[in-house]
Design a protein around this motif. Structure first.
Motif, short mmCIF file in Angstrom:
data_model
loop_
_atom_site.label_atom_id
_atom_site.label_comp_id
_atom_site.label_asym_id
_atom_site.label_seq_id
_atom_site.Cartn_x
_atom_site.Cartn_y
_atom_site.Cartn_z
N LEU A 172 13.29 -5.27 -13.18
CA LEU A 172 13.56 -6.28 -14.20
C LEU A 172 12.33 -7.01 -14.73
N ASP A 173 11.18 -6.89 -14.09
CA ASP A 173 9.98 -7.55 -14.59
C ASP A 173 8.75 -6.76 -14.17
N GLU A 174 7.57 -7.21 -14.63
CA GLU A 174 6.36 -6.42 -14.39
C GLU A 174 5.96 -6.40 -12.92
N VAL A 175 6.31 -7.43 -12.15
CA VAL A 175 6.03 -7.40 -10.72
C VAL A 175 6.82 -6.28 -10.06
N ALA A 176 8.10 -6.19 -10.38
CA ALA A 176 8.95 -5.14 -9.82
C ALA A 176 8.45 -3.75 -10.24
N VAL A 177 8.06 -3.61 -11.50
CA VAL A 177 7.59 -2.31 -12.01
C VAL A 177 6.32 -1.89 -11.29
N LEU A 178 5.34 -2.79 -11.22
CA LEU A 178 4.06 -2.44 -10.61
C LEU A 178 4.22 -2.18 -9.12
N ALA A 179 5.00 -2.99 -8.43
CA ALA A 179 5.20 -2.80 -6.99
C ALA A 179 5.91 -1.49 -6.71
N CYS A 180 6.92 -1.16 -7.52
CA CYS A 180 7.65 0.10 -7.32
C CYS A 180 6.75 1.30 -7.61
N MET A 181 5.93 1.21 -8.65
CA MET A 181 5.01 2.30 -8.95
C MET A 181 4.05 2.53 -7.79
N ALA A 182 3.48 1.45 -7.25
CA ALA A 182 2.55 1.58 -6.12
C ALA A 182 3.28 2.15 -4.90
N TYR A 183 4.51 1.69 -4.68
CA TYR A 183 5.31 2.20 -3.56
C TYR A 183 5.51 3.71 -3.70
N VAL A 184 5.84 4.16 -4.90
CA VAL A 184 6.06 5.59 -5.14
C VAL A 184 4.75 6.36 -4.99
N ASP A 185 3.67 5.86 -5.58
CA ASP A 185 2.39 6.56 -5.52
C ASP A 185 1.84 6.65 -4.10
N LEU A 186 2.21 5.71 -3.24
CA LEU A 186 1.69 5.69 -1.87
C LEU A 186 2.61 6.40 -0.88
N ASN A 187 3.68 7.00 -1.35
CA ASN A 187 4.60 7.71 -0.45
C ASN A 187 3.91 8.75 0.42
N PRO A 188 3.07 9.63 -0.14
CA PRO A 188 2.43 10.64 0.71
C PRO A 188 1.52 10.04 1.78
N ILE A 189 0.89 8.90 1.49
CA ILE A 189 0.01 8.27 2.48
C ILE A 189 0.84 7.67 3.61
N ARG A 190 1.92 6.99 3.25
CA ARG A 190 2.78 6.43 4.30
C ARG A 190 3.39 7.53 5.17
N ALA A 191 3.70 8.67 4.56
CA ALA A 191 4.29 9.79 5.30
C ALA A 191 3.24 10.65 5.98
N GLN A 192 1.97 10.25 5.86
CA GLN A 192 0.83 10.98 6.46
C GLN A 192 0.74 12.42 5.94
#
Length: 325
Positions: A172-192
């Protein structure tokens, strides 16, 4: 109980949505399946190519994506204005890029003569196609079905490959968008699966980094346009360099074998978003667990629920706790 998609999507409130699809049972979308000893890593390319292909068909932009072993994430922006601006012929041309259409729609594109009844039929099709080209359900369906057919053919089996429904949540806002994008982009790192963003294969962040090295931005992804928009009418209101650094900083902290800290440029973004660094690390690590429904500041969440006639603001406490200073 699963909600109908129309009770989740409200383009009046936001064009941004996070979608996730998982495969059924213990099937593997890609990667190494320890139960069978088979390697399906090549399927990640199928998904990557299909996502980028659909971006050229639909009036839906790709903000971020990551293809994992048994699921995929994609952050979408629906560009309803683009679909409205397309002429009738342009709508059919876009539709024919990915779908068969009808004999009459092909005749219309070729400017062949049609009688009054045939024109009425074509106009009905144009109205239907224009709506489908901004429909995230059609986008995800068009992504998952070809992959399922290819995987089932390769596995010499039939039946479901994906779960029955993909999950989606409004941002719903730019904080949510940016945080979700970073969460998605960092998936492979979190999953090692990767140690750095640039080594995270089949992700939007790797594609953005490779293009940034050349001083460009990937044409298949929604561009970062900075605060000045750089004469680009549609894009993310951040600097692509700052976003890449922010993701890199966050990834270094998430990795247990690598020390790191939020840099000054990353801190500037967080200050602009009015979100503490501790909160940022929490939501980019646990976004999927913290937020099950729409994500955003309480006023935006309240408006969203009112527009959809929802009596309960699902996840309001976590939104208030983690998305505010």
């Amino acid at each position: 109980m699963a909600r109908p998609r129309q009770t989740i999507v409200s383009l009046d409130d936001t064009p941004y949505y996070h979608c996730c699809s998982r495969v059924v049972r213990k099937a593997f979308l890609c990667g190494f399946d320890h139960s069978t000893g088979e390697n399906f890593e090549h399927r990640r390319k199928w998904v990557d190519s299909r996502i980028l292909e659909l971006a050229t068909i639909f009036a839906i932009d790709i903000c971020a994506y990551a293809v994992m072993s048994n699921h995929l994430h994609v952050v979408l922006k629906v560009d309803a204005d683009k679909a409205k601006q397309w002429s009738d012929k342009e709508v059919l041309i876009q539709w024919h890029k990915g779908f068969k259409g009808t004999l009459l729609t092909h005749k219309f594109v070729k400017s062949e003569d049609l009688n009054e009844f045939e024109l009425m039929t074509v106009n009905d099709s144009i109205t239907q196609y224009r709506q489908r080209l901004i429909d995230i359900s059609w986008f995800m369906r068009s992504l998952s079905e070809p992959i399922a057919r290819m995987a089932n053919k390769e596995d010499k089996c039939t039946g479901r490959f994906w779960e029955g429904r993909f999950k989606s949540q409004a941002l719903l806002d730019e904080v949510a968008v940016l945080a979700c994008m970073a969460y998605v982009d960092l998936n492979p790192i979190r999953a090692q699966m990767a140690t750095t963003p640039e080594s995270s294969d089949y992700t939007s962040i790797q594609r953005r980094i490779n293009s940034a090295i050349k001083g460009e931005q990937p044409t298949a992804l929604l561009p970062f346009v900075g605060n000045e928009r750089l004469n680009i009418p549609n894009g993310l209101m951040f600097s692509v360099k700052d976003y890449i650094v922010l993701v890199e900083d966050t990834g270094r902290i998430i990795r247990q074998d690598k020390r790191g800290a939020i840099s000054s440029s990353s801190q500037d973004i967080l200050n602009r978003l009015n979100i503490p660094a501790e909160n940022w690390l929490k939501i980019t690590t646990e976004f999927g667990a913290l937020f099950k429904g729409a994500v955003g500041a309480l006023p935006a969440l309240t408006d969203y629920c009112e527009h959809l006639d929802r009596k309960r603001r699902q996840g309001a406490s976590n939104c208030q706790r983690w998305l505010c200073a």
